[in-house]
Design a protein around this motif. Sequence first.
Motif, PDB file in Angstrom:
ATOM      1  N   ASP A 123      -7.755  -4.908   2.716  1.00 14.54           N
ATOM      2  CA  ASP A 123      -8.905  -3.898   2.047  1.00 14.54           C
ATOM      3  C   ASP A 123      -8.486  -2.794   1.485  1.00 14.54           C
ATOM      4  O   ASP A 123      -9.069  -2.402   0.451  1.00 14.54           O
ATOM      5  CB  ASP A 123      -9.891  -3.754   3.275  1.00 14.54           C
ATOM      6  N   GLN A 124      -6.991  -2.470   1.586  1.00 16.09           N
ATOM      7  CA  GLN A 124      -6.532  -1.318   1.027  1.00 16.09           C
ATOM      8  C   GLN A 124      -6.016  -1.389  -0.138  1.00 16.09           C
ATOM      9  O   GLN A 124      -5.594  -0.428  -0.789  1.00 16.09           O
ATOM     10  CB  GLN A 124      -5.791  -0.368   1.906  1.00 16.09           C
ATOM     11  N   LEU A 125      -5.852  -2.684  -0.623  1.00 12.97           N
ATOM     12  CA  LEU A 125      -5.185  -2.931  -2.017  1.00 12.97           C
ATOM     13  C   LEU A 125      -5.945  -2.956  -3.047  1.00 12.97           C
ATOM     14  O   LEU A 125      -7.209  -3.233  -2.920  1.00 12.97           O
ATOM     15  CB  LEU A 125      -4.249  -4.412  -1.708  1.00 12.97           C
ATOM     16  N   PRO A 177       0.167  -4.772   4.940  1.00 18.29           N
ATOM     17  CA  PRO A 177      -0.751  -3.537   5.053  1.00 18.29           C
ATOM     18  C   PRO A 177      -2.217  -4.277   5.158  1.00 18.29           C
ATOM     19  O   PRO A 177      -2.477  -5.490   4.972  1.00 18.29           O
ATOM     20  CB  PRO A 177      -0.876  -2.883   3.335  1.00 18.29           C
ATOM     21  N   ASN A 178      -3.209  -3.341   5.379  1.00 17.52           N
ATOM     22  CA  ASN A 178      -4.615  -3.963   5.474  1.00 17.52           C
ATOM     23  C   ASN A 178      -4.947  -4.386   4.011  1.00 17.52           C
ATOM     24  O   ASN A 178      -4.995  -3.538   3.168  1.00 17.52           O
ATOM     25  CB  ASN A 178      -5.624  -2.768   5.676  1.00 17.52           C
ATOM     26  N   SER A 203       0.983  -1.399   0.057  1.00 17.21           N
ATOM     27  CA  SER A 203      -0.033   0.076   0.124  1.00 17.21           C
ATOM     28  C   SER A 203       0.668   1.352   0.064  1.00 17.21           C
ATOM     29  O   SER A 203       0.532   2.413   0.383  1.00 17.21           O
ATOM     30  CB  SER A 203      -0.826   0.059   1.233  1.00 17.21           C
ATOM     31  N   ARG A 211      -3.446  -8.368  -3.429  1.00 23.15           N
ATOM     32  CA  ARG A 211      -3.766  -9.028  -2.274  1.00 23.15           C
ATOM     33  C   ARG A 211      -2.871 -10.763  -2.341  1.00 23.15           C
ATOM     34  O   ARG A 211      -2.369 -10.680  -1.248  1.00 23.15           O
ATOM     35  CB  ARG A 211      -5.188  -9.443  -1.918  1.00 23.15           C
TER      36      ARG A 211
END
Length: 285
Positions: A220-222, A217-218, A169, A228
């Motif tokens: 969901d932010q990719l 990273p999270n 991210s 992912r």
Amino acid sequence: MRSKCASKYALAKAFILILAFLGTLKVTAQNKSGKYVNPFGVMSVTAGVGVAYYMGDLTDGVNMKHLGLGPSISLGGLYRLTEHVSARGELRFYQVSADQKYSKNAQNNLSFKTFNPDINLGIQADLFSFNSQARVNPYLFGGVGFTLLNPKAKIDGKWHSLAPLTTESVKYKRLPLVFTAGIGVSIKTTERLSLGAELCNNFLNSDYLDDVSTVYPNPDQLPSDLARRLSDRSPEIGLEPRQPGWNRGSAKSKDSYLFFQVRATYLIGNRMQALERRKTRCPKF
């Protein structure tokens, strides 16, 4: 009185030794034809071929069975500034790779391969002077330049560029500075051609040569499912997904790559010779 005479004799002796030393320098500053050649402006072309070795987040020491070596080639030139110093510039290409399954962090299962160009400008300092015509001449060099980062990883039988996927991210710079330092030796084989070997380390002003630097990273932010999957590859070997914030790499030290090359240097000529060639050209009508 004796001490004065002795001191004068010592001074005279020292003066004679200095003159003799300068005379020796003058003799060594002559080429084979017996004429001094002004080293300023002497041009040479260079070429090298060898191997490249990666040092970064996906390795934790030298593994002799899995070094991840790749090819390196270079093309460039030398411009003589003084008897001992030349400016040098090179365009280079190198390939490096690594796989964590051969490291202590095998649970992360990350890997990469990259084939990058770089350009480098610097200074080379020879041990022996240009006009001494030394057959073997060791040297040191250093420089600065840029390299284009293009790390890739393979999944489902296909290679994918990692930088556009922002797997941590983070949108990192693809053209970081590179600082180069090394040592080499040149062996004169003919009047114009020299062969030799060179070892240099290239220090990146980036920790993303391998696309790995900080933490997971999270997801969901990719931007995509592919991002992912390539960000966290632990599930591929049957492990639980890594949690956001867990160490993916270490930003404490930046990446670097090492070259060992066999090199050739071909002397083109100097400014005086170029002027003489211009004088002997056929006149235009």
